[in-house]
Enzyme design. Structure first.
Site, mmCIF file in Angstrom:
data_model
loop_
_atom_site.group_PDB
_atom_site.id
_atom_site.type_symbol
_atom_site.label_atom_id
_atom_site.label_comp_id
_atom_site.label_asym_id
_atom_site.label_seq_id
_atom_site.Cartn_x
_atom_site.Cartn_y
_atom_site.Cartn_z
ATOM 1 N N GLY A 171 123.433 97.951 115.450
ATOM 2 C CA GLY A 171 122.813 96.756 115.799
ATOM 3 C C GLY A 171 123.457 95.564 115.016
ATOM 4 O O GLY A 171 124.558 95.873 114.076
ATOM 5 N N GLY A 173 123.304 91.543 113.735
ATOM 6 C CA GLY A 173 122.494 90.152 113.584
ATOM 7 C C GLY A 173 123.252 88.997 112.973
ATOM 8 O O GLY A 173 124.328 88.984 112.751
ATOM 9 N N MET A 175 123.351 88.047 109.929
ATOM 10 C CA MET A 175 124.093 88.397 108.374
ATOM 11 C C MET A 175 125.271 89.382 108.710
ATOM 12 O O MET A 175 126.364 89.282 107.753
ATOM 13 C CB MET A 175 123.273 88.638 107.173
ATOM 14 N N VAL A 178 124.716 96.586 111.448
ATOM 15 C CA VAL A 178 124.280 97.914 110.752
ATOM 16 C C VAL A 178 124.999 98.991 111.662
ATOM 17 O O VAL A 178 125.079 98.909 112.703
ATOM 18 C CB VAL A 178 122.815 97.981 111.078
ATOM 19 N N LYS A 193 124.690 98.442 106.061
ATOM 20 C CA LYS A 193 124.476 97.057 106.605
ATOM 21 C C LYS A 193 125.573 95.951 105.935
ATOM 22 O O LYS A 193 125.832 96.134 104.747
ATOM 23 C CB LYS A 193 123.054 96.534 106.439
ATOM 24 N N ASP A 288 110.250 88.185 104.918
ATOM 25 C CA ASP A 288 111.095 88.236 106.362
ATOM 26 C C ASP A 288 110.243 89.489 107.200
ATOM 27 O O ASP A 288 110.984 90.298 107.874
ATOM 28 C CB ASP A 288 112.503 88.500 106.198
#
Length: 432
Positions: A171, A173, A175, A178, A193, A288
């Site tokens: 995935g 994102g 930041m 992953v 990550k 979060d």
């Protein structure tokens, strides 16, 4: 580095609001605003919000009636620089960006500190060598920098991490991304990550971020993703954790048509609450909580919270720049009003709100606010501050009333009216 908001005109004239780490600053006629202007009818209740992460500063108008002006021009949002003036009604604020205070040579006892402007230095992208200007506390400060093009490329095609064989990208994102990988020594499957600094980062900030990650790694619980390793490689920070064979709760709901059953949701949420009760007892707050940050095992439906404290560490170390400029409105929608208003002073009840919004989303496929699917960030923030949440029973009549009441209580705008502990909410769900 420090950002000052110096009030040049208006009721607060002469006052200076100083920021030396990531924070938010709300201006408006509501009594919980940092700059409270009840008698100035020019201002809306929630007029504008500043996000400050020295030396960066970002302003967002929250759909105010009369607007927010930067150097005489009306803006919806703007990055602010040293010398910019913010104006609304009779109030004028001057933005000042300073390096940290230092002891002045031959200083007197009454005046032993001076402030200096940040040094403008050239930095090189550690990936491609591109040179850009950046602000530093001193001209000899070492900064790690990735240019925007390389950040995007490293999200699409991440570099190998020493000691691990990359298998596939799981995935992407804000930041970084992953990846599924395999430890070359043990053969164990792990998740890696990568965290890509969004601005030039000092060595001091990088060390602080890694220290905070090490502290959070001490959390050991069956419903928290286990930390394995961390490090840096070619300017990229990487975190290695256990690999959970399955999907996050959001993808699981999508695979079931957008919603989960009440039994499945209660199972996932109760496990997450068990993890939160443990973490809160040790002084940790997640900050979060959302369905994307709960991984669910495909084999036994075990739920595990991931990214514990990562959002706070990434922001407060300065690696994130300002997040409200690029973060999605959908991510912000899970945050309680007090977390947006005052990022630094977050209590366990903020995680309770996040878990309530997560449960609501898993049961209904929607968040508990009356927002269009593509609402702007300003509309979302204003709704969080001003809208009552929509009772769960209105959107999920199939859910037992007692469960609806438990989740609705978690979503109360007043933290004092929510469940005061994750353990108490979990116990109520189990009895329901």
């Amino acid at each position: 580095m420090q950002v000052n908001l110096r009030v040049l005109a208006g009721p607060y004239k002469g006052r200076v609001f100083a920021f030396n780490q990531h924070d938010t600053f709300l201006i408006g006629r509501t009594d919980d605003a940092h700059m409270y202007l009840p008698d100035d009818r020019f201002f809306s209740r929630h007029h504008c919000l500043l996000e400050i992460n020295p030396p960066r500063c970002f302003l967002r108008d929250l759909g105010s009636t009369n607007g927010t002006f930067i150097n005489g021009q009306r803006v919806r949002e703007a990055f602010l620089n040293h010398g910019d003036q913010i104006q609304g009604g009779e109030t004028v604020l001057l933005v000042e960006v300073n390096a940290q205070q230092v002891v002045a040579p031959n200083a007197t006892a009454r005046n032993e500190h001076v402030t200096t402007r940040p040094a403008i230095v050239f930095v090189e992208c550690v990936n491609c060598g591109r040179r850009e200007q950046a602000q530093a506390s001193a001209s000899d400060e070492h900064l790690t920098f990735l240019c925007e093009e390389c950040r995007e490329e490293l999200k699409r095609t991440p570099q190998p991490v020493p000691g691990y064989d990359m298998v596939k990208v799981l995935g992407r994102g804000g930041m970084g991304c992953v990846m599924l990988a395999r430890d070359q020594k043990t053969g164990r499957a792990v998740a890696i990550k990568t965290l890509l600094p969004e601005c030039a980062v000092s060595d001091k900030a990088m060390r602080r971020f890694l220290r905070e990650i090490d502290v959070a790694a001490a959390l050991k619980h069956s419903n928290i993703v286990q930390f394995v390793d961390r490090g840096t490689h070619n300017g990229v920070v990487y975190l290695v954790t256990e690999f959970v064979e399955g999907a996050d709760a959001a993808k699981l709901a999508d695979a079931r048509g957008g919603q989960l059953s009440c039994a499945e949701t209660v199972s996932i949420v109760s496990q997450a609450l068990d993890a939160l009760a443990y973490a809160h007892s040790l002084g940790f707050i997640h900050r979060d909580i959302k369905d994307q940050n709960i991984l669910v095992s495909a084999t036994d439906f075990t739920a595990k919270l991931t990214d514990f404290g990562l959002a706070k560490s990434f922001k407060q170390s300065g690696m994130s720049g300002v997040t409200m400029a690029g973060e999605s409105a959908g991510t912000i929608a899970y945050m309680p009003p007090e977390q947006i208003r005052n990022f630094r002073d977050v209590k366990p009840q903020s995680d309770i709100y996040g878990i309530g919004m997560t449960a609501y989303s898993l049961l209904t496929g929607e968040i508990a606010l009356n927002l269009a699917q593509k609402s702007s960030m300003a509309e979302t923030i204003r709704a969080i501050f001003e809208q009552p949440t929509i009772p769960l029973s209105q959107r999920a009549p199939h859910v037992p009333p007692t469960v609806c009441e438990i989740i609705d209580r978690a979503l109360n705008k007043d933290p004092a009216q929510r469940w005061q502990s994750a353990g108490a909410m979990r116990t109520a769900l189990m009895h329901a």
